[in-house]
Design a protein around this motif. Structure first.
Motif, mmCIF file in Angstrom:
data_model
loop_
_atom_site.group_PDB
_atom_site.id
_atom_site.type_symbol
_atom_site.label_atom_id
_atom_site.label_comp_id
_atom_site.label_asym_id
_atom_site.label_seq_id
_atom_site.Cartn_x
_atom_site.Cartn_y
_atom_site.Cartn_z
ATOM 1 N N UNK A 158 5.265 2.690 0.094
ATOM 2 C CA UNK A 158 5.377 2.305 -1.369
ATOM 3 C C UNK A 158 4.989 3.561 -2.349
ATOM 4 N N UNK A 159 3.915 4.044 -2.036
ATOM 5 C CA UNK A 159 3.516 5.187 -2.710
ATOM 6 C C UNK A 159 4.116 6.363 -2.635
ATOM 7 N N UNK A 160 4.616 6.576 -1.437
ATOM 8 C CA UNK A 160 5.710 7.864 -1.340
ATOM 9 C C UNK A 160 6.672 7.837 -2.111
ATOM 10 N N UNK A 161 6.907 6.791 -2.519
ATOM 11 C CA UNK A 161 8.256 6.718 -3.573
ATOM 12 C C UNK A 161 7.725 6.201 -5.010
ATOM 13 N N UNK A 162 6.490 6.342 -5.420
ATOM 14 C CA UNK A 162 6.230 6.149 -6.647
ATOM 15 C C UNK A 162 6.298 4.607 -7.073
ATOM 16 N N UNK A 163 6.043 3.789 -5.981
ATOM 17 C CA UNK A 163 6.493 2.431 -6.605
ATOM 18 C C UNK A 163 5.166 1.430 -6.250
ATOM 19 N N UNK A 164 4.589 0.898 -7.158
ATOM 20 C CA UNK A 164 3.285 0.352 -7.118
ATOM 21 C C UNK A 164 3.288 -1.156 -6.621
ATOM 22 N N UNK A 165 2.450 -1.244 -5.596
ATOM 23 C CA UNK A 165 2.510 -2.890 -4.959
ATOM 24 C C UNK A 165 2.137 -3.806 -6.028
ATOM 25 N N UNK A 166 2.788 -4.905 -6.001
ATOM 26 C CA UNK A 166 2.416 -6.022 -6.746
ATOM 27 C C UNK A 166 2.153 -7.232 -6.147
ATOM 28 N N UNK A 167 0.729 -7.722 -6.227
ATOM 29 C CA UNK A 167 0.234 -8.611 -5.527
ATOM 30 C C UNK A 167 0.608 -10.243 -6.251
ATOM 31 N N UNK A 168 1.114 -10.449 -7.326
ATOM 32 C CA UNK A 168 1.567 -11.619 -7.878
ATOM 33 C C UNK A 168 2.324 -12.148 -6.682
ATOM 34 N N UNK A 169 2.041 -13.775 -6.540
ATOM 35 C CA UNK A 169 2.900 -14.657 -5.703
ATOM 36 C C UNK A 169 2.235 -14.566 -4.219
ATOM 37 N N UNK A 170 1.482 -13.318 -3.929
ATOM 38 C CA UNK A 170 1.023 -13.119 -2.448
ATOM 39 C C UNK A 170 -0.054 -14.232 -2.060
ATOM 40 N N UNK A 171 0.145 -14.711 -0.868
ATOM 41 C CA UNK A 171 -1.121 -15.569 -0.319
ATOM 42 C C UNK A 171 -2.311 -14.792 -0.547
ATOM 43 N N UNK A 172 -3.536 -15.448 -0.650
ATOM 44 C CA UNK A 172 -4.906 -15.029 -0.789
ATOM 45 C C UNK A 172 -5.197 -13.914 0.363
ATOM 46 N N UNK A 173 -4.875 -14.262 1.542
ATOM 47 C CA UNK A 173 -5.092 -13.588 2.913
ATOM 48 C C UNK A 173 -4.253 -12.339 2.602
ATOM 49 N N UNK A 174 -2.992 -12.333 2.245
ATOM 50 C CA UNK A 174 -2.108 -11.330 1.980
ATOM 51 C C UNK A 174 -2.653 -10.112 0.862
#
Length: 316
Positions: A158-174
């Motif tokens: 993701x960072x290679x494309x200047x896109x920020x990861x978003x953790x909303x909706x993700x499981x706790x372990x994720x």
């Protein structure tokens, strides 16, 4: 006043209902946007968990085109923002800044190369899952398992494309896999504090503090179900309670709004974009300093954008 919002689902209205920002009776419209001096809105390209593979990417493409059509129709009032320069230009011309995000990594259709297409489209935030399981991992309503191998691969790219990861909706372990596997900037574009309301979609204290430590971004969700146990009774007071708690945990410089407009039922006191000024007035009367309110409603998200997209644009 100024307003920067990290999440709305209005693109679905464009695509599925044939509405436009001039005609929609939804939470966001051109008319409502006129009340702000400076206004930036992240439009999520949302993929329901029922979409998989090529069908999911095709749905993404249709949603992206529906937003592009709005930009063409209302070029005098809207501007597509992909970096700090385009943001400055849009705000100087008193246009609404339109930013794209992906909600649910299933949108990739299982193909890493589709990240390049999304980068070219100007996607700036990427929500890894929705509620269920997908190719990348598990959502907050699925099993509490971590990222899958494809999810880890996507995260690293993701960072290679200047896109920020978003953790909303993700499981706790994720979420903790994301924390472990990358030291880069992160966002939770539309999530609240679980200690204030124990809903599985809300963030734990540890998650909030980690995002603050990383100088990330957290968008406060106005969905009434994430604000109060009796959702229909959610009010400005419940929003203020969330804000105070985030600030208590050290999120003063990372907290903003991710309203979930046109994707969730919001408190009656908000109603839609028109209600944001009422919330601002309420918080003023509550005694919050203007400096804090400016950061909350606009400054923190603006500064995040400047930090992360101030010098580069997505790789083409």
């Amino acid at each position: 006043m100024n307003y920067f919002d990290l999440h709305c689902d209005t693109a679905q209205i464009f695509l599925d209902d044939g509405e436009s920002l001039a005609t929609t009776k939804g939470h966001i419209s051109l008319k409502q946007a006129e009340r702000f001096s400076r206004y930036c809105q992240v439009f999520a390209l949302f993929i329901h968990d029922s979409y998989h593979g090529k069908e999911a990417f095709d749905r993404y493409r249709l949603l992206q085109k529906s937003v592009a059509r709005q930009l063409e129709m209302f070029e005098q009032k809207l501007a597509h923002i992909t970096d700090a320069a385009s943001m400055a230009s849009a705000l100087n011309e008193h246009k609404t800044g339109v930013i794209l995000s992906v909600e649910n990594g299933a949108a990739l259709g299982g193909k890493l190369e589709n990240l390049e297409e999304m980068a070219k489209d100007g996607v700036k935030f990427f929500t890894l899952t929705w509620f269920g399981e997908n190719d990348l991992g598990y959502g907050s309503a699925a099993e509490d398992k971590g990222l899958k191998p494809f999810g880890k691969e996507v995260l690293q790219n993701l960072y290679e494309y200047d896109i920020i990861p978003d953790i909303s909706h993700l499981s706790d372990k994720g979420v903790y896999d994301v924390f472990h596997d990358t030291g880069g900037a992160l966002a939770a574009t539309h999530s609240n504090a679980r200690s204030v309301l124990p809903h599985f979609r809300n963030l734990t204290d540890e998650m909030i503090q980690e995002l603050a430590k990383r100088n990330g971004l957290i968008g406060l969700n106005l969905c009434e179900a994430f604000l109060k146990e009796e959702p229909a009774e959610a009010s400005f007071e419940d929003i203020a309670r969330q804000i105070e708690y985030f600030w208590k945990l050290g999120a003063e410089n990372v907290l903003c709004f991710g309203s979930d407009f046109d994707g969730a039922k919001v408190p009656a006191c908000i109603g839609g974009l028109n209600g944001i000024s009422g919330l601002y007035s309420y918080l003023q009367k509550y005694g919050y300093p203007e400096q804090l309110l400016e950061k909350l409603f606009f400054g923190n998200a603006y500064a995040f954008f400047q930090r992360n997209w101030g010098k580069t644009t997505a790789k083409a």
